[in-house]
Design an enzyme around this catalytic site. Structure first.
Site, PDB file in Angstrom:
ATOM      1  N   HIS A 120       0.622  -1.207   0.021  1.00  0.00           N
ATOM      2  CA  HIS A 120      -0.013   0.084   0.008  1.00  0.00           C
ATOM      3  C   HIS A 120       0.845   1.469   0.126  1.00  0.00           C
ATOM      4  CE1 HIS A 120       0.048   1.394   4.124  1.00  0.00           C
ATOM      5  NE2 HIS A 120       0.350   0.366   4.435  1.00  0.00           N
ATOM      6  N   ASP A 180       6.247   3.075   7.130  1.00  0.00           N
ATOM      7  CA  ASP A 180       4.988   2.251   6.741  1.00  0.00           C
ATOM      8  C   ASP A 180       4.220   2.970   5.781  1.00  0.00           C
ATOM      9  OD1 ASP A 180       2.726   0.886   7.036  1.00  0.00           O
ATOM     10  OD2 ASP A 180       2.208   1.507   8.852  1.00  0.00           O
ATOM     11  N   GLU A 195      -5.183   1.887   2.590  1.00  0.00           N
ATOM     12  CA  GLU A 195      -5.202   0.807   3.578  1.00  0.00           C
ATOM     13  C   GLU A 195      -5.089   1.129   4.901  1.00  0.00           C
ATOM     14  OE1 GLU A 195      -2.675  -2.101   6.119  1.00  0.00           O
ATOM     15  OE2 GLU A 195      -2.505  -0.105   5.822  1.00  0.00           O
ATOM     16  N   GLU A 196      -4.825   2.374   5.297  1.00  0.00           N
ATOM     17  CA  GLU A 196      -4.519   2.764   6.665  1.00  0.00           C
ATOM     18  C   GLU A 196      -5.996   3.280   7.027  1.00  0.00           C
ATOM     19  OE1 GLU A 196      -2.234   2.611   8.381  1.00  0.00           O
ATOM     20  OE2 GLU A 196      -0.344   2.564   7.504  1.00  0.00           O
ATOM     21  N   ASP A 216       4.288  -5.540   3.878  1.00  0.00           N
ATOM     22  CA  ASP A 216       3.831  -4.326   4.623  1.00  0.00           C
ATOM     23  C   ASP A 216       4.860  -4.367   5.990  1.00  0.00           C
ATOM     24  OD1 ASP A 216       2.579  -2.395   5.926  1.00  0.00           O
ATOM     25  OD2 ASP A 216       0.555  -3.225   5.571  1.00  0.00           O
ATOM     26  N   HIS A 231       3.831   3.979  13.170  1.00  0.00           N
ATOM     27  CA  HIS A 231       2.714   5.176  13.261  1.00  0.00           C
ATOM     28  C   HIS A 231       3.297   6.209  14.059  1.00  0.00           C
ATOM     29  CE1 HIS A 231      -1.197   3.098  11.830  1.00  0.00           C
ATOM     30  NE2 HIS A 231       0.005   2.716  10.946  1.00  0.00           N
TER      31      HIS A 231
END
Length: 350
Positions: free
Chosen positions: A67, A176, A206-207, A229, A317
């Site tokens: 992604h 990420d 995706e998130e 990922d 994140h």
């Protein structure tokens, strides 16, 4: 600077580019540029997924997905003082947002901003107070009238952070999942004349719920899917060994499960066998919380066998995510070896 066994400059370009969920166009432009010379055809869809295909010698096909989006924000209001309030796109811990630099993407170009933090001298903030993203204010350093003119509800906000070599690692925002996009591009460079057709898919959103991967089923109907990922690496002081999930420098992560998927046992066993035969460093991933495109692909294609190769990453994140160069190289090697030995004859039914 540390020397890496891959195209570090391309990785930096990908991670420093801004692309919040639903607005991945600047990242997609890079992926298209890099992917087009390596594939037989390339297409995008109405959501923004980009798929490059290398035709094989059989009708059997494998989808490799990564992604493009990063967690970010959307402008929801500009107040009378010119401060911008935001809404989250993806999973954020509001406590980490103090004193961060951000990029506000407007129709007239990008604007730098900061998320301020009240100084301790005035005692204006209570450290025990629970905050949400909606409490965050972005300061653009401009008069209120200028901000109101240039910034609109719906504009995108992402973290502003350079990508840096950190010892043997790479640190920055959007590791990420741009590191996986990078790995996918490296695979497209390596894979020549495959026995099976290989689809390289750069997915979107995706998130915010694996949405792009689920939608791929409209146009792509593979026999097997492998997702790329990042995954959690809690191998730092303060965590018990069993909570590490993965460890930096210990090799490619072979996913067994996360919150969205239990991978096909025959697929992850074949990944393990290849890693052992090729002496590729690897480890196993059991992620208690968090989903990936692996689950989205499995859902959209019914009984599709799926597997995943994961890149161990500290501080997921946050604007300072960290991945180890050796693990990145191991993920490239493992997935390439898997694709190069896939001839469509492996039985993944259970």
């Amino acid at each position: 600077m540390t020397s890496f066994d891959f195209d570090y400059d391309l990785l930096v370009e990908l991670t420093e580019t801004h692309g919040a969920p639903g607005y991945e166009d600047t990242v997609r432009d890079i992926v298209r540029r890099e992917l087009e010379p390596e594939v037989d055809s390339i297409e995008s869809d109405g959501m923004g997924n980009l798929v490059g295909t290398v035709e094989g010698d059989s009708d059997y096909s494998v989808l490799v997905a990564a992604h493009m989006d990063e967690i970010g924000f959307m402008v929801r209001h500009v107040d009378e003082n010119g401060f911008v309030t935001i809404d989250a796109l993806g999973g954020w811990d509001p406590q980490i947002l103090r004193a961060e630099r951000v990029n506000v993407r407007t129709d007239d170009g990008d604007l730098p901003g900061v998320i301020g933090s009240v100084p301790p001298h005035t005692g204006g903030e209570d450290d025990d107070e629970e905050r949400t993203v909606h409490d965050v204010k972005v300061d653009l350093g401009l008069p209120a009238a200028v901000v109101e003119e240039r910034v609109s509800v719906g504009d995108l906000v992402t973290m502003a952070q350079r990508t840096e070599a950190l010892g043997e690692c790479v640190s920055g925002k959007a590791i990420d999942n741009r590191v996986s996009v990078f790995i996918m591009l490296e695979l497209a460079r390596r894979i020549e004349d495959p026995d099976v057709t290989v689809h390289f898919a750069a997915t979107v959103q995706e998130e915010v719920g694996l949405r792009g991967a689920e939608a791929l089923g409209v146009d792509v109907d593979p026999d097997l899917a492998i997702a790329l990922d990042t995954t959690v690496a809690n191998d730092i002081t303060g965590f018990e060994k069993w909570d590490y999930i993965t460890e930096l420098g210990e090799g490619a992560g072979i996913k067994l499960k996360d919150s969205s998927v239990i991978t096909n046992p025959k697929v992850h066993r074949r990944l393990r066998a290849i890693a052992e035969d090729e002496d590729i460093p690897h480890q196993f991933e059991v992620l208690p919380s968090g989903g990936t495109d692996t689950g989205g692909l499995q859902y959209s294609h019914g009984a599709l066998p799926v597997g995943a190769v994961s890149i161990p990453t500290r501080y997921l994140h946050t604007p300072t995510e960290v991945a180890h160069g050796d693990d990145i190289a191991a993920c490239i090697d493992l997935t390439a070896a898997f694709l190069e030995t896939e001839d469509g004859s492996h039985d993944y039914t259970l």
